[in-house]
Write a protein that holds these residues in place. Structure first.
Motif, PDB file in Angstrom:
ATOM      1  N   GLU A   1       0.828  -1.200   0.000  1.00  0.00           N
ATOM      2  CA  GLU A   1       0.000   0.000   0.000  1.00  0.00           C
ATOM      3  C   GLU A   1       0.865   1.254   0.000  1.00  0.00           C
ATOM      4  N   LYS A   2       1.948   1.207   0.766  1.00  0.00           N
ATOM      5  CA  LYS A   2       2.843   2.357   0.823  1.00  0.00           C
ATOM      6  C   LYS A   2       3.526   2.568  -0.532  1.00  0.00           C
ATOM      7  N   ALA A   3       3.870   1.470  -1.191  1.00  0.00           N
ATOM      8  CA  ALA A   3       4.513   1.550  -2.500  1.00  0.00           C
ATOM      9  C   ALA A   3       3.571   2.197  -3.517  1.00  0.00           C
ATOM     10  N   LYS A   4       2.284   1.853  -3.466  1.00  0.00           N
ATOM     11  CA  LYS A   4       1.291   2.435  -4.380  1.00  0.00           C
ATOM     12  C   LYS A   4       1.209   3.945  -4.183  1.00  0.00           C
ATOM     13  N   HIS A   5       1.180   4.341  -2.914  1.00  0.00           N
ATOM     14  CA  HIS A   5       1.105   5.767  -2.585  1.00  0.00           C
ATOM     15  C   HIS A   5       2.366   6.490  -3.047  1.00  0.00           C
ATOM     16  N   SER A   6       3.513   5.881  -2.807  1.00  0.00           N
ATOM     17  CA  SER A   6       4.791   6.485  -3.196  1.00  0.00           C
ATOM     18  C   SER A   6       4.927   6.580  -4.711  1.00  0.00           C
ATOM     19  N   LEU A   7       4.467   5.564  -5.418  1.00  0.00           N
ATOM     20  CA  LEU A   7       4.548   5.571  -6.880  1.00  0.00           C
ATOM     21  C   LEU A   7       3.662   6.660  -7.480  1.00  0.00           C
ATOM     22  N   LEU A   8       2.502   6.893  -6.852  1.00  0.00           N
ATOM     23  CA  LEU A   8       1.634   7.982  -7.300  1.00  0.00           C
ATOM     24  C   LEU A   8       2.382   9.304  -7.210  1.00  0.00           C
ATOM     25  N   ASN A   9       2.992   9.565  -6.054  1.00  0.00           N
ATOM     26  CA  ASN A   9       3.719  10.818  -5.873  1.00  0.00           C
ATOM     27  C   ASN A   9       4.969  10.885  -6.751  1.00  0.00           C
ATOM     28  N   ALA A  10       5.576   9.730  -6.978  1.00  0.00           N
ATOM     29  CA  ALA A  10       6.798   9.694  -7.796  1.00  0.00           C
ATOM     30  C   ALA A  10       6.527  10.075  -9.248  1.00  0.00           C
ATOM     31  N   LYS A  11       5.289   9.899  -9.705  1.00  0.00           N
ATOM     32  CA  LYS A  11       4.946  10.251 -11.092  1.00  0.00           C
ATOM     33  C   LYS A  11       5.198  11.726 -11.370  1.00  0.00           C
TER      34      LYS A  11
ATOM     35  N   ILE B   1       7.215  10.708   3.486  1.00  0.00           N
ATOM     36  CA  ILE B   1       8.423  11.189   2.818  1.00  0.00           C
ATOM     37  C   ILE B   1       8.192  11.428   1.324  1.00  0.00           C
ATOM     38  N   SER B   2       7.325  10.629   0.715  1.00  0.00           N
ATOM     39  CA  SER B   2       7.076  10.769  -0.732  1.00  0.00           C
ATOM     40  C   SER B   2       6.270  12.016  -1.071  1.00  0.00           C
ATOM     41  N   THR B   3       5.584  12.588  -0.085  1.00  0.00           N
ATOM     42  CA  THR B   3       4.782  13.790  -0.322  1.00  0.00           C
ATOM     43  C   THR B   3       5.664  14.953  -0.764  1.00  0.00           C
ATOM     44  N   THR B   4       6.926  14.922  -0.375  1.00  0.00           N
ATOM     45  CA  THR B   4       7.861  15.996  -0.731  1.00  0.00           C
ATOM     46  C   THR B   4       7.925  16.198  -2.238  1.00  0.00           C
ATOM     47  N   VAL B   5       7.874  15.109  -3.000  1.00  0.00           N
ATOM     48  CA  VAL B   5       7.998  15.216  -4.464  1.00  0.00           C
ATOM     49  C   VAL B   5       6.642  15.384  -5.141  1.00  0.00           C
ATOM     50  N   ARG B   6       5.590  15.440  -4.361  1.00  0.00           N
ATOM     51  CA  ARG B   6       4.247  15.647  -4.918  1.00  0.00           C
ATOM     52  C   ARG B   6       4.073  17.148  -5.194  1.00  0.00           C
ATOM     53  N   GLU B   7       4.681  17.605  -6.249  1.00  0.00           N
ATOM     54  CA  GLU B   7       4.640  19.018  -6.608  1.00  0.00           C
ATOM     55  C   GLU B   7       4.267  19.161  -8.077  1.00  0.00           C
ATOM     56  N   HIS B   8       3.267  19.970  -8.330  1.00  0.00           N
ATOM     57  CA  HIS B   8       2.839  20.198  -9.711  1.00  0.00           C
ATOM     58  C   HIS B   8       3.949  20.927 -10.465  1.00  0.00           C
ATOM     59  N   PRO B   9       4.222  20.552 -11.731  1.00  0.00           N
ATOM     60  CA  PRO B   9       5.273  21.234 -12.483  1.00  0.00           C
ATOM     61  C   PRO B   9       5.037  22.730 -12.621  1.00  0.00           C
TER      62      PRO B   9
ATOM     63  N   ASN C   1      -7.986  12.361  -5.064  1.00  0.00           N
ATOM     64  CA  ASN C   1      -6.653  12.736  -4.607  1.00  0.00           C
ATOM     65  C   ASN C   1      -5.626  11.630  -4.819  1.00  0.00           C
ATOM     66  N   LYS C   2      -6.080  10.497  -5.340  1.00  0.00           N
ATOM     67  CA  LYS C   2      -5.179   9.410  -5.716  1.00  0.00           C
ATOM     68  C   LYS C   2      -5.121   9.230  -7.231  1.00  0.00           C
ATOM     69  N   ASP C   3      -5.813  10.122  -7.937  1.00  0.00           N
ATOM     70  CA  ASP C   3      -5.896  10.046  -9.404  1.00  0.00           C
ATOM     71  C   ASP C   3      -4.899  11.040  -9.999  1.00  0.00           C
ATOM     72  N   PHE C   4      -3.821  10.532 -10.574  1.00  0.00           N
ATOM     73  CA  PHE C   4      -2.765  11.411 -11.070  1.00  0.00           C
ATOM     74  C   PHE C   4      -3.277  12.350 -12.164  1.00  0.00           C
ATOM     75  N   LYS C   5      -4.100  11.838 -13.067  1.00  0.00           N
ATOM     76  CA  LYS C   5      -4.630  12.680 -14.134  1.00  0.00           C
ATOM     77  C   LYS C   5      -5.451  13.817 -13.560  1.00  0.00           C
ATOM     78  N   ASP C   6      -6.250  13.529 -12.541  1.00  0.00           N
ATOM     79  CA  ASP C   6      -7.053  14.555 -11.892  1.00  0.00           C
ATOM     80  C   ASP C   6      -6.145  15.606 -11.253  1.00  0.00           C
ATOM     81  N   LEU C   7      -5.091  15.155 -10.593  1.00  0.00           N
ATOM     82  CA  LEU C   7      -4.190  16.057  -9.879  1.00  0.00           C
ATOM     83  C   LEU C   7      -3.416  16.969 -10.834  1.00  0.00           C
TER      84      LEU C   7
END
Length: 282
Positions: free
Chosen positions: A37-47, A130-138, A250-256
């Motif tokens: 579950e943590k990996a799924k969350h981290s991969l979302l933010n890593a995108k 920790i993965s939230t740090t990279v959750r930044e819109h371009p 909030n888990k949908d990358f396209k939406d974000l």
């Protein structure tokens, strides 16, 4: 190969990756999180990295070019001070000055509706780690690094000072989002100087006035000086933003990635401030 790793941008990215991996492992170990579950969350933010990294590298190159130019020409407010260049005092003054500007950058991202459109993507994470740090819109990356170009131009910061400051900043930014928090007694002491996971997680609480508090990037002095520092029980923190607590969205990358451009899905949390005074929650 050696010259590749001597590149300041590469060194910063390597250090960034090492810190993320280390604290990711600590979060799994100490918080008994399910790795899948943590990996799924981290991969979302890593995108977000794939969109952010080209912007970060491209504009950061301009940052270093401007820093080199100011050093060679003696341009900048810091260079006007009657202090010896490349000394500890010179670095401390430059460090404090940039952190002051970084505090106001964060305030602007909350208070200016157009900027909040992009910054709220970061705040939309309902499970800050920790993965939230990279959750930044371009879009925010563009604003953030362009702002740094302006700050370096105004202040005149030497490249080596800028690099050291950014290494410290990267470490604080990453650890402040981590679930690995300090014991409360220790946090009370440390948070008088620097941002901690305990204080920054309050900033990620889903409602005002907490969302509009604890803006500090490295130092907490600015929040204390400008009356934006708050306290809150860690067990009471609920991550997210009250204008959109839809977990699936909030888990949908396209939406974000498209949300800042959709007026119906982008709302300000009141960029002027909540009517409720911060004094009531101190």
């Amino acid at each position: 190969m050696l010259s590749f790793f001597e590149n300041p941008l590469v060194l910063q990215l390597v250090a960034y990756a090492v810190i993320i991996i280390t604290f990711w492992a600590l979060e799994v170990s100490f918080h008994a999180e399910r790795p899948i579950e943590k990996a799924k969350h981290s991969l979302l933010n890593a995108k977000f990295i794939f969109f952010v990294l080209p912007v970060q590298i491209g504009i950061s190159t301009i940052v270093f070019m401007v820093a080199n130019w100011t050093e060679n020409t003696g341009w900048g407010l810091i260079n006007l001070l009657p202090i010896e260049k490349h000394t500890v005092l010179h670095f401390i003054i430059a460090f404090i000055a940039i952190d002051f500007f970084d505090y106001w950058y964060h305030v602007f991202m909350h208070r200016v509706p157009f900027l909040w459109r992009f910054h709220q993507v970061h705040h939309s994470d309902m499970d800050v780690d920790i993965s939230t740090t990279v959750r930044e819109h371009p879009g925010e990356t563009t604003v953030r690094v362009s702002y740094l170009v302006l700050v370096v131009f105004i202040l005149g910061v030497p490249v080596e000072f800028l690099l050291l400051k950014q290494f410290i900043q990267s470490f604080i930014n990453l650890t402040s989002h981590s679930k690995v928090k300090l014991p409360e007694k220790v946090n009370k002491i440390v948070s008088w100087i620097v941002v901690t996971p305990n204080t920054h997680h309050i900033h990620h609480h889903y409602v005002l006035p907490y969302t509009d508090s604890n803006y500090g990037d490295i130092l907490t002095i600015w929040d204390r000086l400008f009356n934006t520092f708050t306290h809150m029980k860690q067990t009471d923190i609920v991550h997210g933003i009250d204008t959109n607590m839809n977990e699936s969205e909030n888990k949908d990358f396209k939406d974000l990635i498209t949300r800042p451009f959709d007026n119906e899905r982008t709302h300000s949390t009141n960029p002027i401030y909540s009517k409720q005074s911060l004094k009531t929650v101190k």
